[in-house]
Design a protein around this motif. Structure first.
Motif, PDB file in Angstrom:
ATOM      1  N   ARG A  74       0.836  -1.216   0.000  1.00 36.68           N
ATOM      2  CA  ARG A  74       0.000   0.000   0.000  1.00 36.68           C
ATOM      3  C   ARG A  74       0.863   1.256   0.000  1.00 36.68           C
ATOM      4  NH1 ARG A  74      -3.609  -3.302   2.794  1.00 36.68           N
ATOM      5  NH2 ARG A  74      -2.701  -2.993   4.845  1.00 36.68           N
ATOM      6  N   GLN A  75       1.902   1.260   0.827  1.00 38.12           N
ATOM      7  CA  GLN A  75       2.795   2.418   0.891  1.00 38.12           C
ATOM      8  C   GLN A  75       3.520   2.647  -0.434  1.00 38.12           C
ATOM      9  OE1 GLN A  75       5.397   1.682   4.211  1.00 38.12           O
ATOM     10  NE2 GLN A  75       3.751   1.926   5.721  1.00 38.12           N
ATOM     11  N   GLN A  78       1.034   4.013  -3.010  1.00 42.54           N
ATOM     12  CA  GLN A  78       0.725   5.408  -2.726  1.00 42.54           C
ATOM     13  C   GLN A  78       1.902   6.315  -3.096  1.00 42.54           C
ATOM     14  OE1 GLN A  78      -0.891   6.073   1.165  1.00 42.54           O
ATOM     15  NE2 GLN A  78      -1.975   7.865   0.423  1.00 42.54           N
ATOM     16  N   LYS A  81       2.207   7.097  -6.791  1.00 37.11           N
ATOM     17  CA  LYS A  81       1.183   7.994  -7.338  1.00 37.11           C
ATOM     18  C   LYS A  81       1.531   9.465  -7.086  1.00 37.11           C
ATOM     19  CE  LYS A  81      -2.634   4.727  -6.862  1.00 37.11           C
ATOM     20  NZ  LYS A  81      -3.904   4.455  -6.191  1.00 37.11           N
TER      21      LYS A  81
END
Length: 82
Positions: A74-75, A78, A81
């Motif tokens: 997830r990190q 993110q 992006k």
């Protein structure tokens, strides 16, 4: 590709030859070549220079629990992006 072929890369000439042949065979069969047990920069560099598609091993990360791995992904997503 089993870590037994990776362990002595790039010092062992037989392991170099076998690894190069496995990568070439995988490429000719249009397979994704994955090397297991990558533990050193020298191994990673050799595999990268010989077009190995994927690598895994302690060089990249020690084993972690699945929930920590999910959070790491997830990190990374993110961060990519931003």
């Amino acid at each position: 590709m089993d870590r037994s072929f990776i362990r002595d890369l790039p010092q062992d000439p037989e392991d170099r030859a076998l690894t190069e042949a496995i990568i070439a065979m995988g490429k000719s069969l249009k397979l994704t070549v994955v090397a297991e047990g990558v533990e050193t920069l020298e191994q990673q560099t050799f595999l990268h220079d010989h077009a190995c598609d994927e690598m895994q091993g302690f060089f990249f990360s020690k084993p972690i629990p699945s929930d920590q791995f999910a959070e790491l992904l997830r990190q990374r997503i993110q961060a990519s992006k931003q």
